[in-house]
Design a protein around this motif. Structure first.
Motif, PDB file in Angstrom:
ATOM      1  N   UNK A  72     -11.389   0.444  -9.224  1.00  0.00           N
ATOM      2  CA  UNK A  72     -10.198  -0.004  -8.530  1.00  0.00           C
ATOM      3  C   UNK A  72      -9.713   0.250  -7.072  1.00  0.00           C
ATOM      4  N   UNK A  73      -9.107   0.277  -5.976  1.00  0.00           N
ATOM      5  CA  UNK A  73      -9.172   0.848  -4.917  1.00  0.00           C
ATOM      6  C   UNK A  73      -8.856   2.363  -4.656  1.00  0.00           C
ATOM      7  N   UNK A  74      -9.753   2.460  -3.904  1.00  0.00           N
ATOM      8  CA  UNK A  74      -9.044   4.000  -4.058  1.00  0.00           C
ATOM      9  C   UNK A  74      -9.403   4.502  -2.246  1.00  0.00           C
ATOM     10  N   UNK A  75      -8.699   5.428  -1.944  1.00  0.00           N
ATOM     11  CA  UNK A  75      -7.827   6.064  -0.640  1.00  0.00           C
ATOM     12  C   UNK A  75      -8.139   7.113  -0.693  1.00  0.00           C
ATOM     13  N   UNK A  76      -8.360   7.944  -1.181  1.00  0.00           N
ATOM     14  CA  UNK A  76      -8.451   9.746  -1.306  1.00  0.00           C
ATOM     15  C   UNK A  76      -7.247   9.731  -1.076  1.00  0.00           C
ATOM     16  N   UNK A  77      -5.958  10.129  -1.212  1.00  0.00           N
ATOM     17  CA  UNK A  77      -5.314  10.049  -0.610  1.00  0.00           C
ATOM     18  C   UNK A  77      -4.418   9.788   1.138  1.00  0.00           C
ATOM     19  N   UNK A  78      -5.457   8.519   1.270  1.00  0.00           N
ATOM     20  CA  UNK A  78      -4.937   7.808   2.417  1.00  0.00           C
ATOM     21  C   UNK A  78      -6.105   8.331   3.651  1.00  0.00           C
ATOM     22  N   UNK A 128      -4.245 -12.230  -3.757  1.00  0.00           N
ATOM     23  CA  UNK A 128      -2.469 -13.285  -4.005  1.00  0.00           C
ATOM     24  C   UNK A 128      -3.332 -13.527  -5.913  1.00  0.00           C
ATOM     25  N   UNK A 129      -4.270 -12.780  -6.057  1.00  0.00           N
ATOM     26  CA  UNK A 129      -5.053 -12.639  -7.517  1.00  0.00           C
ATOM     27  C   UNK A 129      -6.081 -12.174  -7.002  1.00  0.00           C
ATOM     28  N   UNK A 130      -7.064 -12.009  -8.645  1.00  0.00           N
ATOM     29  CA  UNK A 130      -7.952 -10.694  -8.598  1.00  0.00           C
ATOM     30  C   UNK A 130      -9.614 -11.821  -9.118  1.00  0.00           C
ATOM     31  N   UNK A 175      -5.137   2.229 -12.122  1.00  0.00           N
ATOM     32  CA  UNK A 175      -4.069   1.249 -10.876  1.00  0.00           C
ATOM     33  C   UNK A 175      -5.098   0.958  -9.033  1.00  0.00           C
ATOM     34  N   UNK A 176      -4.911   0.616  -9.145  1.00  0.00           N
ATOM     35  CA  UNK A 176      -4.832   0.390  -7.390  1.00  0.00           C
ATOM     36  C   UNK A 176      -4.204   0.987  -6.332  1.00  0.00           C
ATOM     37  N   UNK A 177      -4.627   2.438  -5.566  1.00  0.00           N
ATOM     38  CA  UNK A 177      -4.233   3.510  -4.838  1.00  0.00           C
ATOM     39  C   UNK A 177      -4.094   2.821  -3.424  1.00  0.00           C
ATOM     40  N   UNK A 178      -3.192   1.599  -3.671  1.00  0.00           N
ATOM     41  CA  UNK A 178      -2.454   1.268  -2.057  1.00  0.00           C
ATOM     42  C   UNK A 178      -1.627  -0.044  -2.659  1.00  0.00           C
ATOM     43  N   UNK A 179      -0.135  -0.260  -2.291  1.00  0.00           N
ATOM     44  CA  UNK A 179      -0.039  -1.263  -1.694  1.00  0.00           C
ATOM     45  C   UNK A 179      -0.345  -2.336  -1.044  1.00  0.00           C
ATOM     46  N   UNK A 180       0.204  -3.838  -1.334  1.00  0.00           N
ATOM     47  CA  UNK A 180      -0.578  -4.584  -0.375  1.00  0.00           C
ATOM     48  C   UNK A 180       0.790  -5.535  -0.595  1.00  0.00           C
ATOM     49  N   UNK A 181       1.268  -5.620   0.705  1.00  0.00           N
ATOM     50  CA  UNK A 181       2.274  -7.010   1.385  1.00  0.00           C
ATOM     51  C   UNK A 181       2.293  -7.541   1.678  1.00  0.00           C
ATOM     52  N   UNK A 182       2.237  -8.961   2.185  1.00  0.00           N
ATOM     53  CA  UNK A 182       1.743  -9.902   3.453  1.00  0.00           C
ATOM     54  C   UNK A 182       3.595 -10.410   3.870  1.00  0.00           C
ATOM     55  N   UNK A 183       3.841 -10.241   5.140  1.00  0.00           N
ATOM     56  CA  UNK A 183       5.000 -11.031   5.672  1.00  0.00           C
ATOM     57  C   UNK A 183       4.365 -11.596   6.794  1.00  0.00           C
ATOM     58  N   UNK A 184       5.034 -13.197   6.216  1.00  0.00           N
ATOM     59  CA  UNK A 184       5.304 -14.047   7.758  1.00  0.00           C
ATOM     60  C   UNK A 184       6.516 -13.877   8.895  1.00  0.00           C
ATOM     61  N   UNK A 185       5.289 -13.614   9.727  1.00  0.00           N
ATOM     62  CA  UNK A 185       5.580 -12.121  11.264  1.00  0.00           C
ATOM     63  C   UNK A 185       6.426 -13.870  11.952  1.00  0.00           C
ATOM     64  N   UNK A 186       6.209 -15.318  11.494  1.00  0.00           N
ATOM     65  CA  UNK A 186       6.482 -16.184  12.410  1.00  0.00           C
ATOM     66  C   UNK A 186       7.778 -16.303  12.529  1.00  0.00           C
ATOM     67  N   UNK A 226      -0.984  -5.420  -4.349  1.00  0.00           N
ATOM     68  CA  UNK A 226      -1.301  -4.446  -4.433  1.00  0.00           C
ATOM     69  C   UNK A 226      -2.067  -4.077  -5.762  1.00  0.00           C
ATOM     70  N   UNK A 227      -1.269  -4.990  -7.085  1.00  0.00           N
ATOM     71  CA  UNK A 227      -2.257  -4.981  -8.214  1.00  0.00           C
ATOM     72  C   UNK A 227      -3.462  -5.284  -8.428  1.00  0.00           C
ATOM     73  N   UNK A 228      -3.829  -6.890  -7.583  1.00  0.00           N
ATOM     74  CA  UNK A 228      -5.180  -7.525  -6.962  1.00  0.00           C
ATOM     75  C   UNK A 228      -5.736  -6.741  -6.310  1.00  0.00           C
ATOM     76  N   UNK A 229      -5.737  -4.811  -5.708  1.00  0.00           N
ATOM     77  CA  UNK A 229      -6.983  -4.542  -5.233  1.00  0.00           C
ATOM     78  C   UNK A 229      -7.808  -4.570  -6.512  1.00  0.00           C
ATOM     79  N   UNK A 230      -9.228  -4.824  -6.758  1.00  0.00           N
ATOM     80  CA  UNK A 230      -9.656  -4.378  -7.610  1.00  0.00           C
ATOM     81  C   UNK A 230     -10.917  -5.206  -7.947  1.00  0.00           C
TER      82      UNK A 230
END
Length: 276
Positions: free
Chosen positions: A184-190, A220-222, A148-159, A170-174
């Motif tokens: 898989x992405x590891x963060x050691x609790x951040x 967007x993909x792995x 499992x990836x230890x981080x979620x990832x979101x992309x926001x259109x701020x325009x 986040x499931x693509x962080x591998x």
């Protein structure tokens, strides 16, 4: 202080102090909080981030979801950076305008063996080359050693207003670290987290945790991911080496040379490394 940003037009300095964002308008002689939690908290609950776009027209800030002040946790934006000017755009209470589909429930469940067992925590921010896409990397309490990836990832259109958000990427962080094995992405609790888009390419994004990853399609993909640095079980990246033929783990900062957009400085627990 987990991050510092200087406003490109006013010269004001913003520092991510514990539990909030402080600003100096006189070169650091005096400081005042412009966004903060007043609740007592430990390190991972008080960690923040700050980001200013190139034009100085939008500021973004983040306060950890481990913070006991529920009203302060999340991602914020302001056009001025002044106190009382900030609007939360992510991490809000479920079904509120500032909640994002796929964002985990707020939960202060504490760490086990250095990692958290529920909820979401530290947030780091990155802005695309065209300044329209805000990447939000969030510690999520999962376990990379369990696939499992230890981080979620979101992309926001701020325009646009309100901000429109991607699904949780986040499931693509591998990436495969030896051509065959998923890492898989590891963060050691951040403890180690960074997300930085390429300064001239809108779809190339670099993410750091225990190891380092690059995506050429914004995760967007792995399919277009590269294991770019770090170590896994004695194996090394074949694209990024230091004089000892092994790049150090635990990545904290990526910075591009403004005069050479492919020249990248990487700060990790092993010091500072450079790749062209």
């Amino acid at each position: 202080v987990s991050n510092i940003a200087v406003h490109p037009t006013t010269g004001h300095v913003y520092a991510c102090a514990h539990n909030g964002i402080a600003r100096s308008t006189d070169g650091g002689n005096t400081w005042a909080f412009v966004l903060r939690s007043t609740a007592a908290s430990f390190t991972f609950a008080g960690v923040c981030d700050i980001l200013i776009n190139k034009a100085g027209t939008q500021l973004f800030a983040a306060i950890s979801g481990r913070n006991p002040d529920r009203a302060a946790a999340g991602v914020w934006t302001s056009t001025s950076g002044d106190a009382n000017s900030w609007t939360r755009i992510a991490g809000g209470v479920q079904n509120a305008p500032d909640s994002v589909p796929g964002w985990r429930a707020y939960d202060l469940n504490g760490p086990s063996a250095g990692e958290f067992t529920a909820g979401w925590g530290r947030i780091v921010l990155g802005l695309s080359a065209n300044q329209d896409q805000l990447y939000v990397l969030v510690e999520n309490s999962l376990n990379g050693r369990e696939g499992q990836s230890e981080a979620d990832l979101f992309r926001g259109n701020v325009s646009v207003s309100p901000v429109t958000w991607s699904a949780n990427l986040g499931t693509n962080l591998v990436a495969k670290f030896n051509g065959t094995t998923d890492n898989w992405m590891q963060t050691q609790g951040g403890y180690d987290m960074e997300v930085v888009p390429h300064p001239t390419n809108n779809t190339t994004v670099y993410v750091g945790g225990v190891n380092m990853y690059r995506s050429t399609d914004g995760f967007n993909t792995t399919a277009n991911n590269l294991f770019m640095g770090g170590t896994v079980g004695g194996d090394t990246s074949n694209t990024y080496t230091d004089p000892d033929q092994i790049s150090h783990v635990d990545f904290h900062r990526f910075r591009f040379d403004p005069s050479a957009p492919n020249r990248l400085l990487v700060g990790s627990d092993g010091g500072i490394a450079l790749t062209n």
